[in-house]
Design a protein around this motif. Structure first.
Motif, short mmCIF file in Angstrom:
data_model
loop_
_atom_site.label_atom_id
_atom_site.label_comp_id
_atom_site.label_asym_id
_atom_site.label_seq_id
_atom_site.Cartn_x
_atom_site.Cartn_y
_atom_site.Cartn_z
N ALA A 20 48.04 24.29 34.50
CA ALA A 20 47.57 25.65 34.78
C ALA A 20 47.61 26.48 33.50
N LYS A 21 46.51 27.13 33.19
CA LYS A 21 46.38 27.96 31.99
C LYS A 21 46.06 29.40 32.40
N GLY A 31 52.80 38.77 43.48
CA GLY A 31 53.40 39.87 42.74
C GLY A 31 52.61 41.15 42.97
N LYS A 32 52.85 42.13 42.14
CA LYS A 32 52.15 43.40 42.29
C LYS A 32 50.64 43.20 42.05
N ASP A 33 49.86 43.46 43.07
CA ASP A 33 48.40 43.34 43.02
C ASP A 33 47.89 41.91 42.82
N SER A 44 44.85 37.85 43.05
CA SER A 44 43.51 38.42 43.20
C SER A 44 42.64 37.42 43.95
N GLN A 45 41.60 37.91 44.59
CA GLN A 45 40.70 37.00 45.28
C GLN A 45 39.98 36.10 44.29
N CYS A 46 39.75 36.62 43.08
CA CYS A 46 39.10 35.80 42.05
C CYS A 46 39.94 34.58 41.71
N CYS A 47 41.25 34.77 41.53
CA CYS A 47 42.14 33.66 41.22
C CYS A 47 42.14 32.63 42.34
N ILE A 48 42.22 33.10 43.58
CA ILE A 48 42.21 32.19 44.72
C ILE A 48 40.91 31.40 44.78
N GLU A 49 39.78 32.09 44.64
CA GLU A 49 38.48 31.43 44.75
C GLU A 49 38.24 30.46 43.59
N ALA A 50 38.65 30.85 42.38
CA ALA A 50 38.44 29.97 41.22
C ALA A 50 39.23 28.68 41.37
N ASN A 51 40.47 28.78 41.81
CA ASN A 51 41.29 27.58 42.00
C ASN A 51 40.80 26.74 43.17
N ARG A 72 45.67 39.18 34.28
CA ARG A 72 47.03 39.06 33.78
C ARG A 72 47.96 38.47 34.84
N HIS A 73 48.82 37.57 34.41
CA HIS A 73 49.84 36.92 35.26
C HIS A 73 49.25 35.92 36.26
#
Length: 350
Positions: free
Chosen positions: A103-104, A145-147, A150-157, A110-111
């Motif tokens: 994971a990168k 965590g705080k915020d 994101s939906q982008c992180c979930i969808e990308a993975n 951020r985070h």
């Protein structure tokens, strides 16, 4: 046998009743860090000797259906020159391979992280199949965590997991889909439940879009559990109930099984949670619930081994005992009194 028939048979064998998967796919850095903490030399030979100790444990095939290997490990052999893949196959254990490149940081978020490794994956799958692998693993990492997440992180993975799974099934490997929601943080179990639902919904939507054959894959989920720093830690029963409910809501019945990761839980707690889920479900779920543990299977064995040949027998006993307890948990037959193991498993002074 066609790839389709082979994939179906392999997936079913991976979640056979009372058996689970050994995650022995630690990267160089992870393996060396664990060795360093125990004062074990961080060398290629030590990593090879350690894996040989695990893979040659007598009778382990009663509790272990498959073993996830790292690139280094799938090419290694015993001291007598027998390839590890053959050692496993001869014992009736299916060799697998870790395919992701870790994971990168996710650019612009951020985070949050995205798992890489899709480049040249088709060629790598062909090579690993020729080396004896019959299943693979890809881990996505989702932080709370705080915020975030994101939906982008979930969808990308989710998209990366689906692309990997499609290439695996094309190349003859059963894909293990591992969307791990991390325990890091102070979130309560309700937050974990909500994030797990979002993640599993996105993952299976993408698997459908990429035409993944669900009966030819395995899900490796994390458990719905409060963050490690949360002052409101849930009971074993609450974790079991939340996890089973989340899976019921989102995992199609055609998936053969869910092989849980331990995700930083203690050895005993990972076993207790799995056991509680199987007792709660009373074998009435459409898929098997079992384990795909790394540290939670290996920790005591590594501490017992300590890099010394004189400790191999005792370390193998510790490893076999832990595997047996998790096998019992996969059947809903574990209890804490089974934790007792004779002092013969303690390290032998050199």
């Amino acid at each position: 046998m066609t790839f389709t028939e082979e994939l179906k048979a392999t997936a079913q064998a991976m979640v056979a009743m009372g058996k689970g998967i050994l995650a022995a796919d630690e990267s160089f850095d992870t393996a060396n860090q664990r060795f360093q903490k125990l004062g074990i030399p961080q060398t290629v030979e030590m990593r090879r000797a350690y894996r040989e100790m695990l893979f040659t444990t007598a009778g382990i095939e009663k509790f272990i259906s498959g073993a996830i290997l790292f690139d280094e490990t799938i090419r290694q052999a015993t001291q007598d020159g027998v390839l590890f893949t053959k050692v496993l196959q001869d014992a009736g254990i299916i060799p697998g391979i870790k395919l992701d490149a870790g994971a990168k940081p996710l650019a612009g978020f951020r985070h949050e992280r995205i798992t890489e490794g899709l480049d040249r994956l088709r060629d790598r799958i062909d090579e690993y199949y020729s080396l004896g692998a019959r299943f693979a693993k890809w881990r996505a990492v989702i932080a709370i965590g705080k915020d975030i997440p994101s939906q982008c992180c979930i969808e990308a993975n989710a998209d990366a997991l689906a692309r990997y799974a499609a290439l695996c099934q094309e190349g003859g490997l059963v894909p293990i889909i591992e969307p791990e929601v991390l325990m890091d943080g102070d979130h309560i179990i309700a937050e974990s439940f909500e994030v797990h639902q979002r993640v599993l919904h996105a993952v299976f939507k993408r698997l459908y879009l990429y035409r993944i054959q669900l009966d030819q894959m395995i899900l490796k989920p994390s458990m719905v559990i409060a963050g490690m720093d949360c002052p409101q830690q849930s009971s074993v029963e609450q974790v079991a109930q939340a996890t089973v409910e989340c899976l019921r809501n989102h995992v199609p019945a055609s998936v053969p099984g869910c092989t849980f990761l331990s995700g930083g839980q203690s050895t005993e707690l990972a076993t207790a949670h799995l056991n509680a889920m199987n007792r709660l479900s009373k074998k009435q779920l459409p898929w098997m619930l079992t384990f795909s543990y790394g540290r939670a299977l290996q920790q005591e064995a590594m501490k017992t081994w300590m890099g010394k040949a004189t400790n191999v027998v005792a370390a193998q006993k510790a490893f076999s005992h832990r595997a047996q307890l998790n096998s019992a948990a996969a059947l809903g037959e574990y209890n804490s009194t089974m934790e007792v193991i004779t002092t013969a498993s303690s390290p032998i002074p050199s």
